[in-house]
Design a protein around this motif. Sequence first.
Motif, mmCIF file in Angstrom:
data_model
loop_
_atom_site.group_PDB
_atom_site.id
_atom_site.type_symbol
_atom_site.label_atom_id
_atom_site.label_comp_id
_atom_site.label_asym_id
_atom_site.label_seq_id
_atom_site.Cartn_x
_atom_site.Cartn_y
_atom_site.Cartn_z
ATOM 1 N N LYS A 299 32.520 47.958 -0.196
ATOM 2 C CA LYS A 299 33.690 47.270 0.363
ATOM 3 C C LYS A 299 33.273 46.169 1.348
ATOM 4 N N ILE A 300 32.293 46.462 2.177
ATOM 5 C CA ILE A 300 31.819 45.489 3.167
ATOM 6 C C ILE A 300 31.205 44.269 2.482
ATOM 7 N N VAL A 301 30.371 44.505 1.484
ATOM 8 C CA VAL A 301 29.715 43.404 0.786
ATOM 9 C C VAL A 301 30.744 42.590 0.001
ATOM 10 N N LEU A 302 31.715 43.244 -0.600
ATOM 11 C CA LEU A 302 32.782 42.501 -1.282
ATOM 12 C C LEU A 302 33.494 41.570 -0.307
ATOM 13 N N THR A 303 33.792 42.080 0.874
ATOM 14 C CA THR A 303 34.460 41.263 1.894
ATOM 15 C C THR A 303 33.580 40.092 2.318
ATOM 16 N N GLU A 304 32.288 40.359 2.531
ATOM 17 C CA GLU A 304 31.361 39.291 2.915
ATOM 18 C C GLU A 304 31.278 38.205 1.851
ATOM 19 N N LYS A 305 31.432 38.589 0.587
ATOM 20 C CA LYS A 305 31.350 37.639 -0.532
ATOM 21 C C LYS A 305 32.721 37.093 -0.923
ATOM 22 N N ASP A 306 33.743 37.446 -0.150
ATOM 23 C CA ASP A 306 35.112 36.991 -0.388
ATOM 24 C C ASP A 306 35.595 37.382 -1.788
ATOM 25 N N LYS A 307 35.298 38.617 -2.170
ATOM 26 C CA LYS A 307 35.714 39.160 -3.470
ATOM 27 C C LYS A 307 36.551 40.406 -3.230
ATOM 28 N N SER A 308 37.357 40.754 -4.215
ATOM 29 C CA SER A 308 38.218 41.933 -4.087
ATOM 30 C C SER A 308 37.737 43.056 -4.989
ATOM 31 N N VAL B 165 23.225 39.929 -4.509
ATOM 32 C CA VAL B 165 22.619 40.553 -3.330
ATOM 33 C C VAL B 165 21.533 41.521 -3.793
ATOM 34 N N ASP B 166 20.646 41.865 -2.885
ATOM 35 C CA ASP B 166 19.667 42.911 -3.153
ATOM 36 C C ASP B 166 20.429 44.231 -3.211
ATOM 37 N N VAL B 167 20.100 45.081 -4.156
ATOM 38 C CA VAL B 167 20.819 46.345 -4.325
ATOM 39 C C VAL B 167 20.805 47.173 -3.039
ATOM 40 N N ARG B 168 19.773 47.030 -2.230
ATOM 41 C CA ARG B 168 19.696 47.799 -0.975
ATOM 42 C C ARG B 168 20.820 47.445 -0.009
ATOM 43 N N GLU B 169 21.397 46.248 -0.149
ATOM 44 C CA GLU B 169 22.508 45.863 0.720
ATOM 45 C C GLU B 169 23.766 46.673 0.447
ATOM 46 N N LEU B 170 23.805 47.326 -0.714
ATOM 47 C CA LEU B 170 24.978 48.100 -1.090
ATOM 48 C C LEU B 170 24.946 49.532 -0.543
ATOM 49 N N PHE B 171 23.843 49.901 0.092
ATOM 50 C CA PHE B 171 23.693 51.252 0.617
ATOM 51 C C PHE B 171 23.688 51.260 2.144
ATOM 52 N N VAL B 172 24.199 52.328 2.718
ATOM 53 C CA VAL B 172 24.101 52.549 4.154
ATOM 54 C C VAL B 172 22.680 53.022 4.421
ATOM 55 N N PRO B 173 21.965 52.403 5.362
ATOM 56 C CA PRO B 173 20.590 52.830 5.639
ATOM 57 C C PRO B 173 20.535 54.291 6.073
ATOM 58 N N SER B 174 19.459 54.946 5.703
ATOM 59 C CA SER B 174 19.299 56.354 6.075
ATOM 60 C C SER B 174 18.697 56.529 7.467
ATOM 61 N N LYS B 175 18.126 55.474 7.999
ATOM 62 C CA LYS B 175 17.548 55.519 9.354
ATOM 63 C C LYS B 175 18.002 54.342 10.165
ATOM 64 N N TRP C 87 35.144 54.066 -4.940
ATOM 65 C CA TRP C 87 33.802 53.662 -4.488
ATOM 66 C C TRP C 87 33.908 52.998 -3.124
ATOM 67 N N CYS C 88 34.889 52.120 -2.980
ATOM 68 C CA CYS C 88 35.049 51.366 -1.731
ATOM 69 C C CYS C 88 35.391 52.265 -0.543
ATOM 70 N N THR C 89 36.026 53.386 -0.805
ATOM 71 C CA THR C 89 36.367 54.317 0.273
ATOM 72 C C THR C 89 35.353 55.454 0.390
ATOM 73 N N ASN C 90 34.300 55.407 -0.403
ATOM 74 C CA ASN C 90 33.242 56.416 -0.408
ATOM 75 C C ASN C 90 33.740 57.797 -0.811
ATOM 76 N N ASP C 91 34.840 57.856 -1.554
ATOM 77 C CA ASP C 91 35.303 59.130 -2.103
ATOM 78 C C ASP C 91 34.460 59.527 -3.306
ATOM 79 N N MET C 92 33.829 58.534 -3.912
ATOM 80 C CA MET C 92 33.049 58.724 -5.121
ATOM 81 C C MET C 92 31.968 57.642 -5.126
#
Length: 68
Positions: free
Chosen positions: A10-19, A58-68, A37-42
Amino acid sequence: MPKQKFNRIKIVLTEKDKSAKWLAEAIDKDKSTVSRWCTNDMQPTIETFYEIAKLLDVDVRELFVPSK
């Protein structure tokens, strides 16, 4: 206990001005699936994460919340 967030779709979609609707149409998925997916329910499959990253340029890693 708050729901754990795994992805930043959801954050990356917003940054890219996409819905979420745009993403659903672009990868031929139901809008409600992408919404979950956008609400992290799934979470999408790893392959789908890579497809989303390519579409959003974007790099696929940008789509994940960092673990550290």
